[in-house]
Scaffold this motif. Structure first.
Motif, PDB file in Angstrom:
ATOM      1  N   VAL A  21       1.951   4.301  -2.936  1.00 41.04           N
ATOM      2  CA  VAL A  21       1.146   2.921  -3.387  1.00 41.04           C
ATOM      3  C   VAL A  21       2.251   1.878  -3.727  1.00 41.04           C
ATOM      4  CG1 VAL A  21      -0.271   1.662  -5.432  1.00 41.04           C
ATOM      5  CG2 VAL A  21      -1.017   3.905  -4.473  1.00 41.04           C
ATOM      6  N   ALA A  22       3.216   2.450  -4.395  1.00 39.12           N
ATOM      7  CA  ALA A  22       4.496   1.392  -4.503  1.00 39.12           C
ATOM      8  C   ALA A  22       4.941   1.121  -3.532  1.00 39.12           C
ATOM      9  CB  ALA A  22       5.523   2.150  -5.551  1.00 39.12           C
ATOM     10  N   GLU A  23       4.958   1.985  -2.258  1.00 44.23           N
ATOM     11  CA  GLU A  23       5.649   1.638  -1.147  1.00 44.23           C
ATOM     12  C   GLU A  23       4.836   0.474  -0.358  1.00 44.23           C
ATOM     13  OE1 GLU A  23       7.937   6.026  -0.683  1.00 44.23           O
ATOM     14  OE2 GLU A  23       6.262   5.305   0.960  1.00 44.23           O
ATOM     15  N   LEU A  24       3.621   1.114  -0.299  1.00 44.12           N
ATOM     16  CA  LEU A  24       2.568   0.003   0.444  1.00 44.12           C
ATOM     17  C   LEU A  24       2.643  -1.370  -0.237  1.00 44.12           C
ATOM     18  CD1 LEU A  24      -0.582   2.407   0.761  1.00 44.12           C
ATOM     19  CD2 LEU A  24       0.916   1.701   2.593  1.00 44.12           C
ATOM     20  N   LYS A  25       2.720  -1.325  -1.579  1.00 49.25           N
ATOM     21  CA  LYS A  25       2.867  -2.646  -2.335  1.00 49.25           C
ATOM     22  C   LYS A  25       4.127  -3.425  -1.653  1.00 49.25           C
ATOM     23  CE  LYS A  25       2.708  -5.025  -7.028  1.00 49.25           C
ATOM     24  NZ  LYS A  25       2.727  -4.564  -8.100  1.00 49.25           N
ATOM     25  N   ASN A  26       5.218  -2.790  -1.442  1.00 47.91           N
ATOM     26  CA  ASN A  26       6.392  -3.385  -1.113  1.00 47.91           C
ATOM     27  C   ASN A  26       6.335  -3.992   0.398  1.00 47.91           C
ATOM     28  OD1 ASN A  26       8.461  -3.625  -2.902  1.00 47.91           O
ATOM     29  ND2 ASN A  26       9.129  -1.424  -2.473  1.00 47.91           N
ATOM     30  N   LYS A  27       5.335  -3.033   1.203  1.00 47.63           N
ATOM     31  CA  LYS A  27       5.344  -3.527   2.613  1.00 47.63           C
ATOM     32  C   LYS A  27       4.332  -4.688   2.875  1.00 47.63           C
ATOM     33  CE  LYS A  27       4.501  -1.073   6.874  1.00 47.63           C
ATOM     34  NZ  LYS A  27       4.135   0.102   7.614  1.00 47.63           N
ATOM     35  N   TYR A  28       3.180  -4.472   2.201  1.00 50.91           N
ATOM     36  CA  TYR A  28       2.113  -5.263   2.436  1.00 50.91           C
ATOM     37  C   TYR A  28       1.728  -6.725   1.274  1.00 50.91           C
ATOM     38  CZ  TYR A  28       0.761  -1.880   5.873  1.00 50.91           C
ATOM     39  OH  TYR A  28       0.801  -1.187   7.127  1.00 50.91           O
ATOM     40  N   ASN A  29       2.523  -6.276   0.306  1.00 47.96           N
ATOM     41  CA  ASN A  29       2.318  -7.106  -0.826  1.00 47.96           C
ATOM     42  C   ASN A  29       1.092  -7.176  -1.612  1.00 47.96           C
ATOM     43  OD1 ASN A  29       3.599  -8.872  -2.638  1.00 47.96           O
ATOM     44  ND2 ASN A  29       2.976 -10.776  -1.480  1.00 47.96           N
ATOM     45  N   LYS A  30       0.381  -6.167  -1.429  1.00 44.97           N
ATOM     46  CA  LYS A  30      -0.993  -5.854  -1.956  1.00 44.97           C
ATOM     47  C   LYS A  30      -1.148  -4.432  -2.264  1.00 44.97           C
ATOM     48  CE  LYS A  30      -3.470  -6.289   2.323  1.00 44.97           C
ATOM     49  NZ  LYS A  30      -4.161  -7.068   3.096  1.00 44.97           N
ATOM     50  N   VAL A  31      -2.086  -3.910  -3.040  1.00 43.69           N
ATOM     51  CA  VAL A  31      -2.441  -2.427  -3.273  1.00 43.69           C
ATOM     52  C   VAL A  31      -3.741  -2.155  -2.641  1.00 43.69           C
ATOM     53  CG1 VAL A  31      -0.780  -2.261  -5.030  1.00 43.69           C
ATOM     54  CG2 VAL A  31      -2.958  -2.880  -5.685  1.00 43.69           C
ATOM     55  N   PRO A  32      -4.034  -0.763  -2.532  1.00 40.61           N
ATOM     56  CA  PRO A  32      -5.375  -0.382  -2.447  1.00 40.61           C
ATOM     57  C   PRO A  32      -6.081  -0.602  -3.382  1.00 40.61           C
ATOM     58  CG  PRO A  32      -3.513   1.187  -1.471  1.00 40.61           C
ATOM     59  CD  PRO A  32      -3.179   0.181  -2.360  1.00 40.61           C
ATOM     60  N   GLY A  33      -7.390  -1.078  -3.219  1.00 45.91           N
ATOM     61  CA  GLY A  33      -8.337  -1.295  -4.421  1.00 45.91           C
ATOM     62  C   GLY A  33      -9.642  -0.397  -4.091  1.00 45.91           C
ATOM     63  N   LEU A  34     -10.138   0.341  -5.278  1.00 45.56           N
ATOM     64  CA  LEU A  34     -11.387   1.249  -5.247  1.00 45.56           C
ATOM     65  C   LEU A  34     -12.359   0.509  -6.310  1.00 45.56           C
ATOM     66  CD1 LEU A  34     -12.721   4.041  -4.838  1.00 45.56           C
ATOM     67  CD2 LEU A  34     -11.464   4.934  -6.749  1.00 45.56           C
ATOM     68  N   THR A  35     -13.595   0.489  -5.346  1.00 46.85           N
ATOM     69  CA  THR A  35     -14.598   0.005  -6.502  1.00 46.85           C
ATOM     70  C   THR A  35     -15.761   0.911  -6.403  1.00 46.85           C
ATOM     71  OG1 THR A  35     -14.163  -2.470  -5.654  1.00 46.85           O
ATOM     72  CG2 THR A  35     -16.232  -1.919  -6.447  1.00 46.85           C
TER      73      THR A  35
END
Ligand code: NAD
Length: 282
Positions: A21-35
């Protein structure tokens, strides 16, 4: 005998997911979301949802729970799902089951966009899994699969026996084992000689809901035995496998509690991240 420690495996998986998740945040500037949508006041559902939210936060996902009273109209839920389907900040949608009787479960499952279906219940994902294509895989069998692979990396040619044919557990479990080139027998309440079938298994996965159904003399020496069952009895929570007897013959066995259960939620987080990654690719 190897006691398969699901708590430890789930903690390790969460740790890996946290890094991802930290890597994805770096790459896309957002994090996955679960609802998660929770309808009504059923105590077990409320506990599951609380645990899901806690675990999601722990790995750094954006997590949201939408709560409705038991009397909520079906159309309100369907409209909310439609809104979430079109919300870019939502990677995964889960509607906690069971639903009140007046809400059509199948309609709800089919309303969720297959790309956001973190439970893997949408017919499109079920079909993709059985065709061997990329799909969301139901969390509990996915957890069982990962635990089996920790014990044995090459499952090719192994004889696997799945006890129970539910859409939630037995059927997707069968598909995952088939993908690994196991020869799979799926058994159920009408199976003629369940003991005889189980005795052929190098791997047994029991997902039935009958306390301690699988006995010690049903299990081949050195089999890997995965117990999905969660049954409340006078002596506490027990699985579908007679633990004391089976632990004397099996090569590896999951305890209940502390086996498959903890992996289920960790796999939900994994599925949410996979949905996010696929959405970024598309
Ligand atoms: P289900 O009731 O939907 O399906 C049970 C299956 O068992 C059916 O296919 C039925 O044919 C089969 N069955 C019933 N009696 C049988 C018998 N005598 N011999 C052989 N097969 C028989 O149940 P489910 O939703 O798949 O859940 C199974 C168990 O797993 C339950 O105890 C449930 O609480 C537990 N569960 C655990 C987790 C977890 O995270 N560990 C998740 C989901 C379910």
């Amino acid at each position: 005998m190897i006691l398969i420690d699901g708590k430890k495996a789930a903690a390790e998986l969460r740790e890996e997911l946290k890094k991802e998740v930290a890597e994805l945040k770096n790459k896309y500037n957002k994090v996955p979301g679960l609802t998660v949508i929770l309808i009504g006041e059923l105590a077990p559902s409320k506990i599951y949802v609380k645990n899901k939210e806690k675990s999601a936060n722990e790995v750094g996902l954006k997590s949201e729970v939408i709560r409705y009273p038991e009397t909520v109209e079906e159309i309100t839920v369907l409209e909310k799902i439609d809104e979430l389907n079109n919300d870019d900040t939502v990677s995964g949608i889960l509607v906690q089951l069971p639903l009140p009787k007046h809400i059509d479960k199948q309609k709800v499952i089919e309303a969720i966009s297959p790309g956001k279906d973190v439970d893997g219940f949408h017919p499109m994902n079920v079909g993709n899994l059985s065709s061997g294509y990329e799909s969301s895989v139901p969390c509990t069998p996915l957890g069982c699969y990962l635990l089996i692979k920790k014990i044995e990396t090459n499952l090719s040619g192994k004889k696997a026996v799945v006890v129970g044919r539910s859409n939630l557990n037995g059927k997707p479990m069968t598909q995952l084992l088939l993908k690994e080139n196991c020869t799979v027998t799926i058994t159920h309440s009408k199976t003629a000689d369940l003991k005889g079938e189980c005795l052929k298994g190098d791997i047994i996965v029991a997902a039935v809901g009958i306390p301690e159904l699988v006995k010690g003399d049903w299990v081949k020496k050195d089999a890997i035995v995965i117990d999905v069952g969660i049954n409340k009895t006078e002596k506490g929570i027990v699985g579908d496998v007679a633990f004391d007897e089976v632990s004397k013959v099996a090569k590896a066995l999951t305890p209940v509690p502390g086996g498959v259960g903890p992996m289920t939620i960790a796999c939900l987080l994994k599925n949410t991240i996979e949905c996010f990654k696929r959405s970024q690719k598309n």
